[in-house]
Design a protein around this motif. Structure first.
Motif, PDB file in Angstrom:
ATOM      1  N   TYR A 190     -19.044   9.110  45.134  1.00 40.72           N
ATOM      2  CA  TYR A 190     -20.157   8.876  44.202  1.00 40.72           C
ATOM      3  C   TYR A 190     -20.247   7.390  43.851  1.00 40.72           C
ATOM      4  CZ  TYR A 190     -22.733   9.251  39.722  1.00 40.72           C
ATOM      5  OH  TYR A 190     -23.626   9.102  38.685  1.00 40.72           O
ATOM      6  N   GLU A 193     -21.598   5.253  46.659  1.00 42.17           N
ATOM      7  CA  GLU A 193     -23.054   5.289  46.754  1.00 42.17           C
ATOM      8  C   GLU A 193     -23.689   4.348  45.727  1.00 42.17           C
ATOM      9  OE1 GLU A 193     -26.839   8.426  46.803  1.00 42.17           O
ATOM     10  OE2 GLU A 193     -24.786   9.190  46.650  1.00 42.17           O
ATOM     11  N   SER A 305     -27.826  10.926  36.913  1.00 43.57           N
ATOM     12  CA  SER A 305     -27.570  11.941  37.946  1.00 43.57           C
ATOM     13  C   SER A 305     -27.489  13.289  37.236  1.00 43.57           C
ATOM     14  CB  SER A 305     -26.280  11.639  38.707  1.00 43.57           C
ATOM     15  OG  SER A 305     -25.169  11.582  37.856  1.00 43.57           O
ATOM     16  N   ASN A 310     -33.532  15.403  41.464  1.00 41.85           N
ATOM     17  CA  ASN A 310     -33.320  16.399  42.525  1.00 41.85           C
ATOM     18  C   ASN A 310     -33.671  17.806  42.046  1.00 41.85           C
ATOM     19  OD1 ASN A 310     -32.728  17.279  45.072  1.00 41.85           O
ATOM     20  ND2 ASN A 310     -30.526  16.841  44.980  1.00 41.85           N
ATOM     21  N   THR A 313     -34.006  20.921  44.445  1.00 43.11           N
ATOM     22  CA  THR A 313     -32.790  21.596  44.920  1.00 43.11           C
ATOM     23  C   THR A 313     -32.161  22.461  43.837  1.00 43.11           C
ATOM     24  OG1 THR A 313     -32.369  19.769  46.446  1.00 43.11           O
ATOM     25  CG2 THR A 313     -30.507  21.221  45.943  1.00 43.11           C
ATOM     26  N   TYR A 314     -32.192  21.992  42.586  1.00 39.06           N
ATOM     27  CA  TYR A 314     -31.377  22.617  41.551  1.00 39.06           C
ATOM     28  C   TYR A 314     -32.159  23.384  40.485  1.00 39.06           C
ATOM     29  CZ  TYR A 314     -27.590  19.673  43.356  1.00 39.06           C
ATOM     30  OH  TYR A 314     -26.651  19.090  44.166  1.00 39.06           O
ATOM     31  N   LYS A 347     -32.188   8.860  45.392  1.00 39.01           N
ATOM     32  CA  LYS A 347     -31.841   9.597  46.596  1.00 39.01           C
ATOM     33  C   LYS A 347     -30.931  10.752  46.204  1.00 39.01           C
ATOM     34  CE  LYS A 347     -29.791   9.123  51.201  1.00 39.01           C
ATOM     35  NZ  LYS A 347     -29.117   8.202  52.171  1.00 39.01           N
ATOM     36  N   GLY A 348     -31.280  11.940  46.652  1.00 41.07           N
ATOM     37  CA  GLY A 348     -30.461  13.106  46.336  1.00 41.07           C
ATOM     38  C   GLY A 348     -30.366  13.319  44.842  1.00 41.07           C
ATOM     39  N   ASP A 349     -29.131  13.276  44.314  1.00 41.90           N
ATOM     40  CA  ASP A 349     -28.893  13.562  42.894  1.00 41.90           C
ATOM     41  C   ASP A 349     -28.945  12.327  42.002  1.00 41.90           C
ATOM     42  OD1 ASP A 349     -28.418  16.105  43.811  1.00 41.90           O
ATOM     43  OD2 ASP A 349     -26.234  15.898  43.818  1.00 41.90           O
TER      44      ASP A 349
END
Length: 611
Positions: A190, A193, A305, A310, A313-314, A347-349
């Motif tokens: 994490y 990133e 985050s 995101n 997705t969640y 990006k993503g989470d």
């Protein structure tokens, strides 16, 4: 017996005796001048005797943790008031964050989770007992990953948060896997990133803030990257989050974003994050984001985050609709633009914003601005929906955010608040002299106690931090220092953060926002002179005893009369003390006193830590 009417004596002084007396007087005068000039041996002999007389040798204090040894100590006749142990139900007593008192306050905006200290008549004046089986914590870095269950005997996090993988219970220890809901690949991955966007590696990022930190794994893993993180979480139904963090050897305090300002100065942190911290960022017209903006330095970064990032997705896991989460993120985006944050990554989470360097690149119109002079006056001050303005600059080419050097250079560089003359009574010259003085003091401490600067004292507190000189002289990966600036002292906490150190405002007439037994070493320089006539010395000392680990050490520096008064109180607190002269000798009124808190269990018996 002669009377005044008797005739005078026939005896008279011989002229020779007068010459002898005059000659002797002249001889001793010349001898004194010769010795004072440095040619004589008298001064050298005196200096050598002084040098060989080491007043700093301890014959009784033991700074080491006890292992496999039990000593039965016969009770002696008390010389002062003896403080009895509290009831065992107060093992984890936190005076200003107690549950029974909190429930009397409104739940709106988390008011009931804020500080609510007991009135004078309700203060406990007893010694907080240890939990059964308490042992010396693991040394760092092992403590990052393992904690003795006996020291924090609460399993609720391993049950209620089992799916988040914060902490696991194995045998008689807690294990911290360095993972979590928002760290599915581990905390290191994490942070890697984040480091692809944020300059974590080169020393630009030194101070960080983790809001709603859980067990502070983010801060724990940032330490090996030379980033100091101030983590906070409320004392809520998830028992012992902050307690576990401190037991791991990670900076943390009990705290919450509610209605009162965070106890940190403006422009303190290089980076802040919310990793599923569940703070309602869009409520109260964005007041909480505005508070993060206040404590974030120009050019600093904010990481989000978790919800609503995101959402595709969640959204089912979070039991919320896509539309609701999308609306929430849109509000956050708009608030960020309003306070001059630029989105740099999603990006993503993970989503990352960066605060602008100054207001030239982001002109703000029709905005409710806070008063800049009140940006650091935050102790028990209510937050408002206003934006803290950028600091004023001296000329058009100066930027508000390009003034801090990279760490470690910034540790001893002249902080901007000092170079710009913003700290009363402190100049560049006096700052540099303060650094020299504290290097001298800390070196002297290490000669007395060779364990200072080792992992034996991992969690360190300076109760009256001033310009942060003690922490700077002690700076090492082996320990960290919570620099406390008393609310009645000169406000220097901004300087401490500009040096790349961390700290907090506090009033020592009240309880500190931490659990018992969370600090290994406490430095108390002129604290009691500062609080003389403000509150009782015994209340401050009992609070120090509460937050100090068994067999932990306190270093006092103060006037000799003040230290004598302190010593009388500590005699009844099961502390061993030793007073000694100032480093510069006995003629200096300021003295030093070392104290060690004894290990004892409920019932009044003093035992070793491994009984």
């Amino acid at each position: 017996m002669r009377s005044r009417h008797d005739p005078p004596s026939n005896r008279s002084r011989h002229p020779l005796s007068i010459f002898v007396v005059i000659g002797l007087c002249g001889f001793f005068y010349l001898l004194g001048v010769w010795q004072k000039s440095g040619s004589g041996k008298g001064d050298r002999i005196a200096l050598e005797v002084t040098r060989q007389t080491d007043c700093n040798i301890f014959n009784n204090l033991n700074f080491e943790s006890h292992h496999n040894y039990v000593e039965n100590v016969e009770p002696s006749k008390p010389k002062a008031k003896v403080f009895k142990p509290c009831d065992v139900k107060y093992t984890d007593y936190t005076p200003c964050q107690e549950q029974h008192r909190a429930m009397k306050f409104p739940r709106e905006n988390m008011i009931y989770r804020e500080r609510h200290c007991p009135p004078e008549k309700e203060k406990l004046r007893c010694l907080i007992p240890l939990p059964k089986g308490y042992v010396t914590p693991f040394p760092w870095p092992k403590s990052r990953d393992y904690v003795h269950y006996a020291n924090v005997p609460y399993k609720s996090l391993t049950v209620e948060k089992a799916v988040r993988n914060w902490v696991q219970f194995e045998g008689n220890v807690f294990k911290f896997p360095g993972a979590g809901t928002m760290f599915p690949q581990g905390v290191d991955a994490y942070i890697n990133e984040l480091a692809s966007v944020i300059p974590i590696k080169d020393g630009t990022i030194r101070t960080a803030l983790d809001t709603g930190c859980g067990v502070a794994s983010w801060g724990a893993y940032l330490m090996k990257r030379n980033v100091l993180t101030m983590s906070f979480a409320p004392r809520d139904n998830h028992e012992a989050q902050v307690q576990l963090a401190l037991e791991r050897g990670v900076p943390a305090v009990i705290g919450v974003l509610g209605t009162i300002h965070l106890p940190y100065p403006s422009r303190a942190f290089d980076m802040a994050q919310c990793s599923r911290c569940l703070i309602p960022w869009t409520s109260n017209a964005g007041m909480y984001l505005m508070e993060i903006d206040r404590v974030l330095r120009p050019g600093g970064y904010w990481i989000l985050s978790g919800p609503p990032i995101n959402r595709k997705t969640y959204y089912q896991t979070w039991k919320r609709s896509k539309e609701e989460l999308q609306a929430e993120q849109r509000k956050i985006e708009n608030l960020a633009k309003q306070i001059c944050w630029e989105k740099t990554y999603e990006k993503g989470d993970i989503a990352i914003w960066r605060k602008r360097l100054d207001d030239k690149s982001c002109p703000r119109k029709s905005i409710n601005f806070c008063k800049l002079r009140e940006a650091d006056d935050v102790w028990y001050r209510e937050m408002d929906t206003c934006i803290t303005p950028f600091p004023e600059v001296n000329d058009a080419n100066e930027l508000s955010g390009e003034e801090l050097m990279k760490f470690p250079a910034r540790l001893f560089a002249v902080p901007p608040r000092i170079s710009k003359g913003l700290i009363d009574g402190v100049s560049t010259e006096s700052y540099q002299e303060d650094n020299k003085l504290w290097k001298k003091h800390v070196n002297a401490y290490k000669r007395i106690n060779s364990l200072i600067g080792t992992t034996r004292y991992r969690n360190v507190m300076d109760m009256n931090a001033g310009l942060g000189g003690f922490a700077a002289a002690l700076e090492s990966p082996k320990s960290w220092v919570m620099n406390v600036v008393p609310t009645i002292a000169n406000n220097t906490l901004g300087v401490i953060y500009e040096r790349g150190l961390i700290g907090i405002y506090h009033d020592w007439c009240e309880g500190f926002s931490t659990y018992p037994r969370t600090y290994d070493l406490i430095h108390a320089g002129d604290v009691f002179s500062l609080y003389q006539d403000k509150c009782k010395f015994e209340d401050i000392l009992l609070e120090m005893d509460r937050i100090l680990r068994p067999e932990g050490t306190v270093i006092f520096r103060d006037d000799v009369d003040v230290l004598n008064e302190i010593r009388k109180i500590t005699e009844g607190m099961r502390w061993e003390t030793k007073m000694m002269d100032h480093e510069d000798g006995p003629l200096v009124p300021e003295k030093r006193m070392f104290a060690v808190k004894q290990y004892w269990v409920g019932g009044g018996n003093i035992t070793s830590s491994d009984e």
